[in-house]
Design an enzyme around this catalytic site. Structure first.
Site, PDB file in Angstrom:
ATOM      1  N   GLY A   1     -81.052 -41.461  -3.005  1.00 26.14           N
ATOM      2  CA  GLY A   1     -81.151 -42.849  -3.443  1.00 26.14           C
ATOM      3  C   GLY A   1     -82.577 -43.370  -3.493  1.00 26.14           C
ATOM      4  O   GLY A   1     -82.959 -44.083  -4.427  1.00 26.14           O
ATOM      5  N   THR A   2     -83.380 -43.036  -2.501  1.00 23.97           N
ATOM      6  CA  THR A   2     -84.751 -43.535  -2.465  1.00 23.97           C
ATOM      7  C   THR A   2     -85.513 -43.037  -3.691  1.00 23.97           C
ATOM      8  O   THR A   2     -86.212 -43.809  -4.362  1.00 23.97           O
ATOM      9  CB  THR A   2     -85.453 -43.076  -1.162  1.00 23.97           C
ATOM     10  OG1 THR A   2     -84.692 -43.575  -0.054  1.00 23.97           O
ATOM     11  CG2 THR A   2     -86.874 -43.590  -1.075  1.00 23.97           C
TER      12      THR A   2
ATOM     13  N   CYS B   1     -85.241 -52.194  12.657  1.00 18.85           N
ATOM     14  CA  CYS B   1     -86.262 -52.241  13.702  1.00 18.85           C
ATOM     15  C   CYS B   1     -87.629 -51.927  13.093  1.00 18.85           C
ATOM     16  O   CYS B   1     -87.838 -50.840  12.595  1.00 18.85           O
ATOM     17  CB  CYS B   1     -85.912 -51.235  14.780  1.00 18.85           C
ATOM     18  SG  CYS B   1     -86.579 -51.660  16.362  1.00 18.85           S
TER      19      CYS B   1
ATOM     20  N   THR C   1     -87.926 -26.847  -7.847  1.00 18.06           N
ATOM     21  CA  THR C   1     -86.811 -25.907  -7.860  1.00 18.06           C
ATOM     22  C   THR C   1     -85.525 -26.620  -7.443  1.00 18.06           C
ATOM     23  O   THR C   1     -85.511 -27.316  -6.422  1.00 18.06           O
ATOM     24  CB  THR C   1     -87.106 -24.737  -6.902  1.00 18.06           C
ATOM     25  OG1 THR C   1     -88.308 -24.127  -7.352  1.00 18.06           O
ATOM     26  CG2 THR C   1     -85.975 -23.723  -6.870  1.00 18.06           C
TER      27      THR C   1
ATOM     28  N   HIS D   1     -75.159 -38.190   0.502  1.00 23.80           N
ATOM     29  CA  HIS D   1     -74.760 -38.294   1.920  1.00 23.80           C
ATOM     30  C   HIS D   1     -73.987 -39.569   2.254  1.00 23.80           C
ATOM     31  O   HIS D   1     -73.470 -39.711   3.366  1.00 23.80           O
ATOM     32  CB  HIS D   1     -75.977 -38.119   2.845  1.00 23.80           C
ATOM     33  CG  HIS D   1     -76.902 -39.280   2.957  1.00 23.80           C
ATOM     34  ND1 HIS D   1     -76.840 -40.159   4.014  1.00 23.80           N
ATOM     35  CD2 HIS D   1     -77.913 -39.710   2.170  1.00 23.80           C
ATOM     36  CE1 HIS D   1     -77.799 -41.077   3.871  1.00 23.80           C
ATOM     37  NE2 HIS D   1     -78.460 -40.823   2.754  1.00 23.80           N
TER      38      HIS D   1
ATOM     39  N   ASN E   1     -75.436 -52.691   1.136  1.00 26.54           N
ATOM     40  CA  ASN E   1     -75.223 -51.782   2.264  1.00 26.54           C
ATOM     41  C   ASN E   1     -74.841 -52.501   3.548  1.00 26.54           C
ATOM     42  O   ASN E   1     -74.197 -51.925   4.412  1.00 26.54           O
ATOM     43  CB  ASN E   1     -76.459 -50.904   2.494  1.00 26.54           C
ATOM     44  CG  ASN E   1     -77.766 -51.636   2.356  1.00 26.54           C
ATOM     45  OD1 ASN E   1     -77.996 -52.332   1.371  1.00 26.54           O
ATOM     46  ND2 ASN E   1     -78.616 -51.522   3.344  1.00 26.54           N
TER      47      ASN E   1
HETATM   48  C1  LIG Z   1     -78.175 -49.362  -1.177  1.00 28.66           C
HETATM   49  C2  LIG Z   1     -78.991 -48.171  -0.810  1.00 28.66           C
HETATM   50  N1  LIG Z   1     -79.926 -47.726  -1.648  1.00 28.66           N
HETATM   51  C3  LIG Z   1     -80.686 -46.657  -1.367  1.00 28.66           C
HETATM   52  C4  LIG Z   1     -80.531 -45.958  -0.190  1.00 28.66           C
HETATM   53  C5  LIG Z   1     -81.397 -44.766   0.074  1.00 28.66           C
HETATM   54  O1  LIG Z   1     -80.684 -43.577  -0.142  1.00 28.66           O
HETATM   55  P1  LIG Z   1     -81.168 -42.192   0.475  1.00 28.66           P
HETATM   56  O2  LIG Z   1     -80.846 -42.219   1.928  1.00 28.66           O
HETATM   57  O3  LIG Z   1     -80.401 -41.143  -0.264  1.00 28.66           O
HETATM   58  O4  LIG Z   1     -82.634 -42.072   0.185  1.00 28.66           O
HETATM   59  C6  LIG Z   1     -79.582 -46.392   0.732  1.00 28.66           C
HETATM   60  C7  LIG Z   1     -79.412 -45.712   2.039  1.00 28.66           C
HETATM   61  O5  LIG Z   1     -79.183 -46.334   3.046  1.00 28.66           O
HETATM   62  C8  LIG Z   1     -78.780 -47.520   0.404  1.00 28.66           C
HETATM   63  O6  LIG Z   1     -77.842 -47.987   1.258  1.00 28.66           O
END
Ligand SMILES: Cc1ncc(COP(=O)(O)O)c(C=O)c1O
Length: 390
Positions: free
Chosen positions: A71-72, A326, A233, A197, A147
């Protein structure tokens, strides 16, 4: 002691089928998907099959799926890959830090960002997105499910607004994946990011939908992997695991699992809300919960400090998270709850319960048994509570 995990929005365990699907690709079929020999071909075929599965999951063409690290990376790619100096970017103040921190960096590149605030319910009003549009706006990014609260954003309406204005639209769908029906055409987005994940796949792997013709610069350059959209890769076991998790997620949406999950969450929530001095975060003006992902509830507990409750529950065998992060040793109240208008004390006194789709009745009963005990105990010790009583 029975241990109950209620922090699915942080991460989820692999399902056995996912582990089994990945197993051959660590040692037996270990080839590099770019090699032309048999080992390479085996790996390449596995990646192709996974791409087809993900195309079904997104409802797009296989060529519109780009595998990445999660996601990041997807969020960063959307932002840094689309925006240029002089552009304007619209996002919301309740996004994940993968969006918010990337947006902060844009300021150094002469790209301005507008952060649209949510309503007290946690919902983003599409009208506010429309109002934020300027002639130089090039990208809108809004999350599918939050989230912390699970609140589902009106992405279809926002997609229409973006289309009318000719603006690119990215959805951070990390918390929606596996919990709501996916259809990138219906969402009207150009880009969408997910992470394995959060849906019972492995960590460090994800995928992005990139609509054909979207002019996006890769974040990572090097080899010609992923049609030059993401060098490196391919993580073949990870990609196979992501696809296996997506396949199971599609079944769960069809076979009533997600429906059952919502019922279990509602039961848990109703039980906790019977405690005095508690309330739900993410409520509409009519008193009903905002539309939200089936597995999440976020609750405030008066006269308590969320972190103490997290620790007390952990000691009683329950893993949950506060709605807070935190930073450098100081506990900051959640930016999401603060943006929804909660004061600092109440934001700090909030907990997120996020259920796995494998949750059992015994898990729910366990949590319903220990939460009142922990709350009562902590309130008895709390000077704030003592003052309120005496
Ligand atoms: C809404 C949202 N975006 C992005 C991420 C980041 O995903 P990743 O852990 O795969 O980098 C998260 C993870 O907590 C998330 O909840």
């Amino acid at each position: 002691m029975h241990r109950t995990y209620m922090d699915a929005n942080a991460t989820t365990p692999l399902l056995p089928e996912v582990m089994e699907a990945m197993r051959p690709y660590w040692m037996e079929h270990f080839g590099n998907a770019s090699s032309i020999h048999r080992h390479g071909q085996q790996a390449h075929k596995a990646v192709d099959r996974a791409r087809e599965t993900m195309a079904r999951f997104f409802n797009c063409r296989p060529a519109e799926v780009v595998f990445n690290s999660g996601g990041t990376e997807g969020d960063n790619t959307a932002i840094f890959g689309i925006l240029h100096p002089g552009d304007h970017f619209i996002t919301t103040s309740i996004e994940h830090s993968a969006i918010l921190e990337a947006a902060k960096r844009l300021a150094h590149r002469n790209i301005e960002t507008t952060f649209v605030a949510p309503q007290p319910s946690g919902l983003i009003d599409p009208v506010d997105i429309r109002r934020a549009i300027r002639p130089e706006t090039r990208l809108i990014s809004v999350m599918l499910a939050n989230n912390e609260t699970g609140v589902l954003q009106p992405v279809e309406e926002i997609g229409k607004i973006a289309a009318e204005a000719g603006i690119f639209f990215h959805i951070d769908a990390v918390q929606g994946a596996g919990k709501v029906d996916f259809d990138v055409r219906r969402f009207g987005c150009h880009l969408l990011s997910i992470s394995a994940h959060k849906m019972h796949g492995p960590k460090g792997i994800g995928a992005m939908f990139v609509r054909r013709g979207t002019p996006i610069e890769p974040l990572l350059v090097g080899g010609s992997h992923e049609r030059r959209q993401r060098a490196g890769t391919e993580n073949v076991p990870g990609i196979v695991g992501l696809a296996a998790a997506a396949e199971l997620a599609m079944h769960s949406l069809d076979d009533g699992t997600i429906h059952r999950l919502a019922a279990m969450r509602d039961h848990l929530e109703a039980g906790i809300l019977q405690l005095p001095g508690t309330g739900l975060n993410g409520v509409l003006p009519n008193g009903k919960p905002a539309p939200r992902a089936a597995n999440t509830t976020n609750i405030w507990f008066d006269q308590l400090e969320g972190e103490s409750l997290v620790i007390a529950l952990d000691l009683k065998g329950v893993s949950v998270s506060g709605g807070s992060a935190c930073h450098s040793g100081a506990t900051e109240p959640s930016h999401v709850l603060m943006a929804m208008g909660l004061d600092k004390t109440r934001a700090r006194a909030s907990l997120r319960f996020s259920l796995l789709k494998t949750v059992t009745e015994a898990d729910i009963e366990h949590v319903l048994q220990v939460v009142p005990q922990a709350v009562e105990h902590l309130r008895a010790l709390s000077p704030v509570a003592a003052e309120a009583v005496g």
